[in-house]
Scaffold this motif. Structure first.
Motif, PDB file in Angstrom:
ATOM      1  N   GLY A 123     -48.864  90.529 -30.551  1.00  0.00           N
ATOM      2  CA  GLY A 123     -48.927  91.516 -31.625  1.00  0.00           C
ATOM      3  C   GLY A 123     -49.101  90.925 -33.012  1.00  0.00           C
ATOM      4  O   GLY A 123     -49.408  91.651 -33.958  1.00  0.00           O
ATOM      5  N   SER A 124     -48.905  89.609 -33.159  1.00  0.00           N
ATOM      6  CA  SER A 124     -49.088  89.000 -34.472  1.00  0.00           C
ATOM      7  C   SER A 124     -50.582  88.961 -34.813  1.00  0.00           C
ATOM      8  O   SER A 124     -51.435  88.945 -33.934  1.00  0.00           O
ATOM      9  CB  SER A 124     -48.485  87.592 -34.517  1.00  0.00           C
ATOM     10  OG  SER A 124     -49.190  86.709 -33.660  1.00  0.00           O
ATOM     11  N   VAL A 145     -55.766  89.629 -33.242  1.00  0.00           N
ATOM     12  CA  VAL A 145     -54.405  89.928 -32.807  1.00  0.00           C
ATOM     13  C   VAL A 145     -54.101  89.073 -31.574  1.00  0.00           C
ATOM     14  O   VAL A 145     -54.964  88.878 -30.715  1.00  0.00           O
ATOM     15  CB  VAL A 145     -54.208  91.441 -32.533  1.00  0.00           C
ATOM     16  CG1 VAL A 145     -55.078  91.917 -31.387  1.00  0.00           C
ATOM     17  CG2 VAL A 145     -52.749  91.770 -32.283  1.00  0.00           C
ATOM     18  N   HIS A 146     -52.885  88.536 -31.511  1.00  0.00           N
ATOM     19  CA  HIS A 146     -52.485  87.669 -30.406  1.00  0.00           C
ATOM     20  C   HIS A 146     -51.823  88.449 -29.277  1.00  0.00           C
ATOM     21  O   HIS A 146     -51.168  89.458 -29.518  1.00  0.00           O
ATOM     22  CB  HIS A 146     -51.511  86.595 -30.913  1.00  0.00           C
ATOM     23  CG  HIS A 146     -52.144  85.646 -31.866  1.00  0.00           C
ATOM     24  ND1 HIS A 146     -51.964  85.752 -33.226  1.00  0.00           N
ATOM     25  CD2 HIS A 146     -52.962  84.603 -31.671  1.00  0.00           C
ATOM     26  CE1 HIS A 146     -52.653  84.787 -33.821  1.00  0.00           C
ATOM     27  NE2 HIS A 146     -53.268  84.082 -32.901  1.00  0.00           N
ATOM     28  N   SER A 147     -52.014  87.934 -28.068  1.00  0.00           N
ATOM     29  CA  SER A 147     -51.344  88.493 -26.895  1.00  0.00           C
ATOM     30  C   SER A 147     -51.001  87.345 -25.951  1.00  0.00           C
ATOM     31  O   SER A 147     -51.454  86.210 -26.141  1.00  0.00           O
ATOM     32  CB  SER A 147     -52.234  89.526 -26.193  1.00  0.00           C
ATOM     33  OG  SER A 147     -53.441  88.944 -25.761  1.00  0.00           O
ATOM     34  N   GLU A 157     -57.711  88.068 -29.999  1.00  0.00           N
ATOM     35  CA  GLU A 157     -58.803  89.005 -29.783  1.00  0.00           C
ATOM     36  C   GLU A 157     -59.166  89.696 -31.092  1.00  0.00           C
ATOM     37  O   GLU A 157     -58.291  90.055 -31.882  1.00  0.00           O
ATOM     38  CB  GLU A 157     -58.389  90.032 -28.730  1.00  0.00           C
ATOM     39  CG  GLU A 157     -59.540  90.804 -28.162  1.00  0.00           C
ATOM     40  CD  GLU A 157     -59.201  91.440 -26.816  1.00  0.00           C
ATOM     41  OE1 GLU A 157     -60.081  92.127 -26.276  1.00  0.00           O
ATOM     42  OE2 GLU A 157     -58.085  91.269 -26.307  1.00  0.00           O
ATOM     43  N   LEU A 158     -60.453  89.884 -31.286  1.00  0.00           N
ATOM     44  CA  LEU A 158     -60.965  90.490 -32.512  1.00  0.00           C
ATOM     45  C   LEU A 158     -60.288  91.816 -32.819  1.00  0.00           C
ATOM     46  O   LEU A 158     -60.179  92.689 -31.957  1.00  0.00           O
ATOM     47  CB  LEU A 158     -62.475  90.725 -32.384  1.00  0.00           C
ATOM     48  CG  LEU A 158     -63.157  91.419 -33.553  1.00  0.00           C
ATOM     49  CD1 LEU A 158     -63.167  90.520 -34.776  1.00  0.00           C
ATOM     50  CD2 LEU A 158     -64.568  91.826 -33.175  1.00  0.00           C
ATOM     51  N   LYS A 159     -59.808  91.926 -34.034  1.00  0.00           N
ATOM     52  CA  LYS A 159     -59.282  93.194 -34.534  1.00  0.00           C
ATOM     53  C   LYS A 159     -60.313  93.790 -35.497  1.00  0.00           C
ATOM     54  O   LYS A 159     -60.619  94.965 -35.438  1.00  0.00           O
ATOM     55  CB  LYS A 159     -57.942  92.967 -35.239  1.00  0.00           C
ATOM     56  CG  LYS A 159     -57.309  94.216 -35.783  1.00  0.00           C
ATOM     57  CD  LYS A 159     -55.939  93.914 -36.375  1.00  0.00           C
ATOM     58  CE  LYS A 159     -55.334  95.196 -36.929  1.00  0.00           C
ATOM     59  NZ  LYS A 159     -54.044  94.927 -37.561  1.00  0.00           N
ATOM     60  N   LYS A 160     -60.854  92.924 -36.378  1.00  0.00           N
ATOM     61  CA  LYS A 160     -61.872  93.356 -37.331  1.00  0.00           C
ATOM     62  C   LYS A 160     -62.683  92.144 -37.751  1.00  0.00           C
ATOM     63  O   LYS A 160     -62.133  91.083 -38.002  1.00  0.00           O
ATOM     64  CB  LYS A 160     -61.202  93.980 -38.558  1.00  0.00           C
ATOM     65  CG  LYS A 160     -62.175  94.523 -39.574  1.00  0.00           C
ATOM     66  CD  LYS A 160     -61.450  95.182 -40.724  1.00  0.00           C
ATOM     67  CE  LYS A 160     -62.473  95.711 -41.721  1.00  0.00           C
ATOM     68  NZ  LYS A 160     -61.808  96.322 -42.874  1.00  0.00           N
ATOM     69  N   GLY A 161     -64.002  92.299 -37.805  1.00  0.00           N
ATOM     70  CA  GLY A 161     -64.837  91.181 -38.228  1.00  0.00           C
ATOM     71  C   GLY A 161     -66.303  91.443 -37.986  1.00  0.00           C
ATOM     72  O   GLY A 161     -66.695  92.527 -37.555  1.00  0.00           O
TER      73      GLY A 161
END
Length: 158
Positions: free
Chosen positions: A49-50, A72-74, A85-89
């Protein structure tokens, strides 16, 4: 979708190597200045979640044009692994799995990146193309290497 894979080995145990990546500042220590600028590292750095926020260099601009990129990390597929994983970009997809496996004499680090580029013809606000046939920069692909002391494993600056 494009897949990029890289494998390297370090002379440290898997738990030590994984823990090094989980320490505050790891993203900054791993990132060559010409590839990206760190905007914000979360704490703890790779906890599920970070979020990490960077400004990554647009390929072919030699770091002169940078685009916001957050991930975001999982949890990863094994005990000593994690995923960002890409959140925004500027990409349409990005999933980077980091796995640390014990091998004779140290740890094997496997980086597996699945990504899809922005739609053809996309450009930045400066007009630079956002599409390329090369994978985004990663420390493993940039010639960085490990330096190890008994208590302070670290990456050699890129």
């Amino acid at each position: 979708m494009t897949i990029f894979e890289s494998t390297s080995e370090v002379p440290l145990g898997a738990e030590t190597t994984f823990d090094w990546h989980a320490r505050p500042g790891a993203l900054t220590r791993l990132s060559p200045h010409w590839a990206q600028e760190i905007v914000e590292e979360s704490y703890p750095p790779i906890a599920p979640g970070s979020v990490a926020q960077v400004k990554t260099s647009v390929p072919g601009t030699y770091g002169l044009v940078r685009r916001p990129f957050s991930s975001v990390h999982s949890e990863g597929p094994s005990r000593f692994s994690f995923v960002d994983e890409l959140k925004k970009g500027p990409l349409s997809q990005w999933k980077h799995t980091h796995e640390f496996t014990s091998v004779a004499g140290g740890t094997k680090i496997d980086d597996h990146i699945e990504f899809s580029m922005a739609p053809q013809g996309s450009t930045s606000s400066t007009g630079a193309s956002l599409t390329t046939s090369r994978p985004p920069s990663t420390p493993a692909a940039s010639g960085c290497s490990w330096i190890s002391t008994s208590s302070n494993p670290r990456m050699r600056p890129c």
